[in-house]
Design an enzyme around this catalytic site. Structure first.
Site, PDB file in Angstrom:
ATOM      1  CG  ASN A   9      -1.693   1.228   1.443  1.00 30.66           C
ATOM      2  OD1 ASN A   9      -1.801   2.051   0.533  1.00 30.66           O
ATOM      3  ND2 ASN A   9      -2.261   1.398   2.627  1.00 30.66           N
ATOM      4  CE  LYS A  11      -0.115   3.373   4.651  1.00 30.36           C
ATOM      5  NZ  LYS A  11      -0.029   3.501   6.108  1.00 30.36           N
ATOM      6  CG  HIS A  95      -5.766   2.208   5.074  1.00 22.73           C
ATOM      7  ND1 HIS A  95      -5.337   3.162   5.980  1.00 22.73           N
ATOM      8  CD2 HIS A  95      -4.771   1.299   4.992  1.00 22.73           C
ATOM      9  CE1 HIS A  95      -4.131   2.827   6.405  1.00 22.73           C
ATOM     10  NE2 HIS A  95      -3.764   1.712   5.823  1.00 22.73           N
ATOM     11  CD  GLU A  97      -2.853   5.732   6.594  1.00 21.08           C
ATOM     12  OE1 GLU A  97      -2.818   5.738   5.354  1.00 21.08           O
ATOM     13  OE2 GLU A  97      -1.957   5.200   7.292  1.00 21.08           O
ATOM     14  CD  GLU A 167      -3.600  -2.255   7.375  1.00 21.14           C
ATOM     15  OE1 GLU A 167      -2.481  -2.492   6.923  1.00 21.14           O
ATOM     16  OE2 GLU A 167      -4.222  -1.210   7.113  1.00 21.14           O
ATOM     17  N   GLY A 173       2.441   2.422  10.724  1.00 24.66           N
ATOM     18  CA  GLY A 173       3.421   3.488  10.563  1.00 24.66           C
ATOM     19  C   GLY A 173       4.119   3.882  11.856  1.00 24.66           C
ATOM     20  CB  SER A 213       5.046  -1.674  12.030  1.00 24.75           C
ATOM     21  OG  SER A 213       4.680  -0.320  12.220  1.00 24.75           O
TER      22      SER A 213
HETATM   23  P1  PGA Z   1       2.809   0.408   7.629  1.00 27.81           P
HETATM   24  O1  PGA Z   1       1.350   0.606   6.968  1.00 27.81           O
HETATM   25  O2  PGA Z   1       3.349  -0.897   7.079  1.00 27.81           O
HETATM   26  O3  PGA Z   1       3.605   1.588   7.177  1.00 27.81           O
HETATM   27  O4  PGA Z   1       2.606   0.341   9.094  1.00 27.81           O
HETATM   28  C1  PGA Z   1       0.476  -0.460   6.776  1.00 27.81           C
HETATM   29  C2  PGA Z   1      -0.832   0.029   6.190  1.00 27.81           C
HETATM   30  O5  PGA Z   1      -1.288   1.115   6.580  1.00 27.81           O
HETATM   31  O6  PGA Z   1      -1.448  -0.630   5.341  1.00 27.81           O
END
Ligand code: PGA
Length: 252
Positions: A9, A11, A95, A97, A167, A173, A213
């Site tokens: 992903n 982003k 997601h 976000e 998640e 992140g 992460s």
């Molecule tokens: P990350 O993001 O691996 O940077 O923690 C995962 C995601 O949001 O899908």
């Protein structure tokens, strides 16, 4: 047996040129992978260039979101028809976000999931609790709410073609991964929910990814859990070497 699926992903990262460069490198590095399904989700602006660059490879294309209507006066939105047209096979929906910054709800998630299936796009549907929810002991209630309402009224065939991505928001992140045991517990719970809603046979066929992460050095322990069937990778998917190491996790 469920075939693991590892998706990057990206982003809001990568220009068209950068996207082309990254997928071209991945195409080469991942050419020999057959036992893991691989997908990348560039931003909308780079989908077309990425589609061209991965043509004929084992890398599939995903979008990061979409609207549920086919066309019309919805300024700024992108439709399932458009994603299909550009070559997407997957679309990430719900997601955290999007839930946090763009008012995504279980109701809009459900509309998008149904629209994705109507266009034969496989949705990757994100579910997961925030830190305060985990700390107050309501992780399973939150996950249940996301699964039951976000995935409401799907046919057996549709749920089989849906990927669920667990998640935990506090792990995205932040460099703080859920322990393999914490992740496995929630993955197991999701599969039990799917068993109650559909059947054991259907639940056993649905792939449940872990995201938050995931890095080259923790992927193997996560993937060793019986109910973890892949990963949704953010930060570590932006670099060809780290994404390659994740896809080729030891033991795969
Ligand atoms: P990350 O993001 O691996 O940077 O923690 C995962 C995601 O949001 O899908």
């Amino acid at each position: 047996m469920r075939k693991p699926i590892i998706a990057g992903n990206w982003k809001m990262n990568k220009t068209v040129g950068e996207a082309r460069e990254l997928v071209t490198a991945l195409k080469d590095k991942l050419a020999d992978v057959t036992d893991v399904e691989i997908a990348v989700a560039p931003p909308f602006t780079a989908l077309s260039a990425a589609a061209e660059a991965i043509r004929g490879s084992n890398i599939k294309l995903a979008a990061q979101d979409m609207y549920w209507e086919e066309e019309g006066a919805f300024t700024g939105e992108v439709s399932p028809l458009m994603l299909k047209d550009v070559g997407c096979q997957y679309v990430i929906i719900g997601h955290s976000e999007r839930r946090t910054y763009f008012s995504e709800t279980n109701e809009t998630v459900n509309k998008k999931v149904k629209a994705a299936h109507a266009y034969s796009l496989n949705p990757i549907v994100c579910v997961g609790e925030r830190l305060e929810e985990r700390e107050s002991g309501v992780t399973k209630d939150v996950v249940k709410d996301h699964v039951v309402n976000g995935l409401a009224d799907l046919t057996e065939e549709q749920i089989r073609n849906t990927v669920v991505a667990y998640e935990p928001v506090w792990a995205i992140g932040t460099g703080k991964t859920a322990t393999p045991e914490q992740a496995q517990e929630v993955h197991r719970f999701i599969r039990e929910l799917l068993t109650q809603i559909y059947s054991l046979t259907v639940a056993e066929a649905v792939r449940i990814q872990y995201g938050g992460s995931v890095k080259p050095d923790n992927v193997a322990q996560l993937m060793a859990q019986p109910d973890i069937d892949g990963g949704l990778i953010g930060g570590a998917s932006l670099d060809a070497d780290s994404f390659t190491q994740i896809v080729k996790f030891p033991g795969c």
